[in-house]
Write a protein that holds these residues in place. Sequence first.
Motif, PDB file in Angstrom:
ATOM      1  N   ARG A  26       0.839  -1.199   0.000  1.00  0.00           N
ATOM      2  CA  ARG A  26       0.000   0.000   0.000  1.00  0.00           C
ATOM      3  C   ARG A  26       0.878   1.255   0.000  1.00  0.00           C
ATOM      4  N   PRO A  27       0.803   2.065  -1.038  1.00  0.00           N
ATOM      5  CA  PRO A  27       1.616   3.291  -1.019  1.00  0.00           C
ATOM      6  C   PRO A  27       1.094   4.254   0.058  1.00  0.00           C
ATOM      7  N   PRO A  28       1.995   4.791   0.885  1.00  0.00           N
ATOM      8  CA  PRO A  28       1.569   5.757   1.889  1.00  0.00           C
ATOM      9  C   PRO A  28       1.514   7.179   1.344  1.00  0.00           C
ATOM     10  N   VAL A  29       2.074   7.348   0.156  1.00  0.00           N
ATOM     11  CA  VAL A  29       2.220   8.682  -0.402  1.00  0.00           C
ATOM     12  C   VAL A  29       2.241   8.593  -1.927  1.00  0.00           C
ATOM     13  N   ALA A  30       1.789   9.659  -2.554  1.00  0.00           N
ATOM     14  CA  ALA A  30       1.953   9.862  -3.995  1.00  0.00           C
ATOM     15  C   ALA A  30       2.442  11.301  -4.126  1.00  0.00           C
ATOM     16  N   PHE A  31       2.748  11.736  -5.332  1.00  0.00           N
ATOM     17  CA  PHE A  31       3.311  13.071  -5.471  1.00  0.00           C
ATOM     18  C   PHE A  31       2.597  13.860  -6.547  1.00  0.00           C
ATOM     19  N   SER A  32       2.368  15.116  -6.231  1.00  0.00           N
ATOM     20  CA  SER A  32       1.765  16.079  -7.129  1.00  0.00           C
ATOM     21  C   SER A  32       2.871  17.032  -7.548  1.00  0.00           C
ATOM     22  N   GLY A  33       2.748  17.653  -8.700  1.00  0.00           N
ATOM     23  CA  GLY A  33       3.800  18.562  -9.143  1.00  0.00           C
ATOM     24  C   GLY A  33       3.284  19.711  -9.968  1.00  0.00           C
ATOM     25  N   VAL A  34       4.207  20.561 -10.385  1.00  0.00           N
ATOM     26  CA  VAL A  34       3.851  21.741 -11.166  1.00  0.00           C
ATOM     27  C   VAL A  34       4.221  21.586 -12.637  1.00  0.00           C
ATOM     28  N   HIS A  35       4.839  20.482 -12.990  1.00  0.00           N
ATOM     29  CA  HIS A  35       5.291  20.241 -14.359  1.00  0.00           C
ATOM     30  C   HIS A  35       4.416  19.166 -14.989  1.00  0.00           C
ATOM     31  N   SER A  36       4.275  19.184 -16.290  1.00  0.00           N
ATOM     32  CA  SER A  36       3.405  18.222 -16.964  1.00  0.00           C
ATOM     33  C   SER A  36       3.859  16.772 -16.786  1.00  0.00           C
ATOM     34  N   SER A  37       5.113  16.558 -16.408  1.00  0.00           N
ATOM     35  CA  SER A  37       5.586  15.196 -16.195  1.00  0.00           C
ATOM     36  C   SER A  37       5.052  14.607 -14.889  1.00  0.00           C
ATOM     37  N   LEU A  38       4.496  15.433 -14.033  1.00  0.00           N
ATOM     38  CA  LEU A  38       3.952  14.998 -12.746  1.00  0.00           C
ATOM     39  C   LEU A  38       2.661  15.777 -12.512  1.00  0.00           C
ATOM     40  N   VAL A  69      -5.292  11.780   2.420  1.00  0.00           N
ATOM     41  CA  VAL A  69      -5.266  12.072   3.851  1.00  0.00           C
ATOM     42  C   VAL A  69      -4.870  13.530   4.061  1.00  0.00           C
ATOM     43  N   GLY A  70      -3.884  14.007   3.308  1.00  0.00           N
ATOM     44  CA  GLY A  70      -3.453  15.393   3.417  1.00  0.00           C
ATOM     45  C   GLY A  70      -2.226  15.664   2.573  1.00  0.00           C
ATOM     46  N   THR A  71      -1.906  16.945   2.436  1.00  0.00           N
ATOM     47  CA  THR A  71      -0.760  17.342   1.616  1.00  0.00           C
ATOM     48  C   THR A  71       0.310  18.069   2.427  1.00  0.00           C
ATOM     49  N   ASP A  72       0.143  18.139   3.730  1.00  0.00           N
ATOM     50  CA  ASP A  72       1.150  18.789   4.562  1.00  0.00           C
ATOM     51  C   ASP A  72       2.374  17.894   4.703  1.00  0.00           C
ATOM     52  N   VAL A 106       5.113  17.718  -4.449  1.00  0.00           N
ATOM     53  CA  VAL A 106       4.476  17.859  -3.142  1.00  0.00           C
ATOM     54  C   VAL A 106       3.982  16.477  -2.743  1.00  0.00           C
ATOM     55  N   ALA A 107       4.282  16.076  -1.517  1.00  0.00           N
ATOM     56  CA  ALA A 107       3.815  14.773  -1.041  1.00  0.00           C
ATOM     57  C   ALA A 107       2.326  14.837  -0.751  1.00  0.00           C
ATOM     58  N   VAL A 108       1.595  13.857  -1.265  1.00  0.00           N
ATOM     59  CA  VAL A 108       0.169  13.712  -0.974  1.00  0.00           C
ATOM     60  C   VAL A 108       0.048  12.408  -0.193  1.00  0.00           C
ATOM     61  N   HIS A 109      -0.223  12.517   1.093  1.00  0.00           N
ATOM     62  CA  HIS A 109      -0.351  11.318   1.920  1.00  0.00           C
ATOM     63  C   HIS A 109      -1.699  10.677   1.655  1.00  0.00           C
ATOM     64  N   VAL A 110      -1.673   9.353   1.500  1.00  0.00           N
ATOM     65  CA  VAL A 110      -2.871   8.627   1.098  1.00  0.00           C
ATOM     66  C   VAL A 110      -3.061   7.366   1.931  1.00  0.00           C
ATOM     67  N   ASP A 111      -4.291   6.921   1.979  1.00  0.00           N
ATOM     68  CA  ASP A 111      -4.640   5.605   2.493  1.00  0.00           C
ATOM     69  C   ASP A 111      -5.060   4.831   1.253  1.00  0.00           C
ATOM     70  N   ALA A 112      -4.236   3.877   0.835  1.00  0.00           N
ATOM     71  CA  ALA A 112      -4.414   3.263  -0.482  1.00  0.00           C
ATOM     72  C   ALA A 112      -4.661   1.768  -0.415  1.00  0.00           C
ATOM     73  N   THR A 113      -5.260   1.269  -1.478  1.00  0.00           N
ATOM     74  CA  THR A 113      -5.355  -0.175  -1.661  1.00  0.00           C
ATOM     75  C   THR A 113      -3.995  -0.660  -2.150  1.00  0.00           C
ATOM     76  N   PRO A 114      -3.698  -1.939  -1.987  1.00  0.00           N
ATOM     77  CA  PRO A 114      -2.410  -2.450  -2.472  1.00  0.00           C
ATOM     78  C   PRO A 114      -2.252  -2.240  -3.986  1.00  0.00           C
ATOM     79  N   VAL A 115      -1.027  -1.986  -4.399  1.00  0.00           N
ATOM     80  CA  VAL A 115      -0.706  -1.840  -5.815  1.00  0.00           C
ATOM     81  C   VAL A 115      -0.943  -3.177  -6.503  1.00  0.00           C
TER      82      VAL A 115
END
Length: 177
Positions: A26-38, A69-72, A106-115
């Motif tokens: 289960r990923p605890p985090v994903a990432f958001s960005g300002v560039h089109s690659s993310l 969950v949050g982005t802080d 930017v880290a986006v904390h998540v509660d995720a299902t298994p990959v």
Amino acid sequence: MPDAFTVLWTQDTCRALRKAGRVGERPPVAFSGVHSSLPAWSGAGAGDEVYALHVNRCAVYVVSRMRVVGTDRRDCCGTAPATWQDPAFPGHEDWSMLGSGGCGAVAVHVDATPVRLDRPVPGDLLGRLTWQNRRGRTRGLKYVVDGRLEHSVSLQGFYRLTPGSADELAAVVAGAA
């Protein structure tokens, strides 16, 4: 009511997940960005769901359903970089393939299902999926031919699902659990 979104994870991302042994975790985090690659996870807030999708050989797969969950920045992220040469999120190196090194990540904390890389979206559902922009306009998925996605361009980005489509993707995840 929480919103639901989709984000496309590339072949490189899914290959890196497989190579790092993250399939089934289960990923605890994903990432958001300002560039089109993310893609920027704009509009998503705590409680919203994000479906990570992957396209392989014209089939679309739900890789994970993530509840935001949050982005802080948290203690788990590690020390904030002091220079541009320092890693942005040393506490999340195990999940760096999700974009920790992206431009303005930017880290986006998540509660995720298994990959999972083996949870296909049924071909008949591809033609019914719809997304809605902020103005309320809806659009479907382009390039669906005989239940197969010929080009993934209309999935690239971060898009808000209509409630009905969110329910149908939730059923795909629940049915494969």
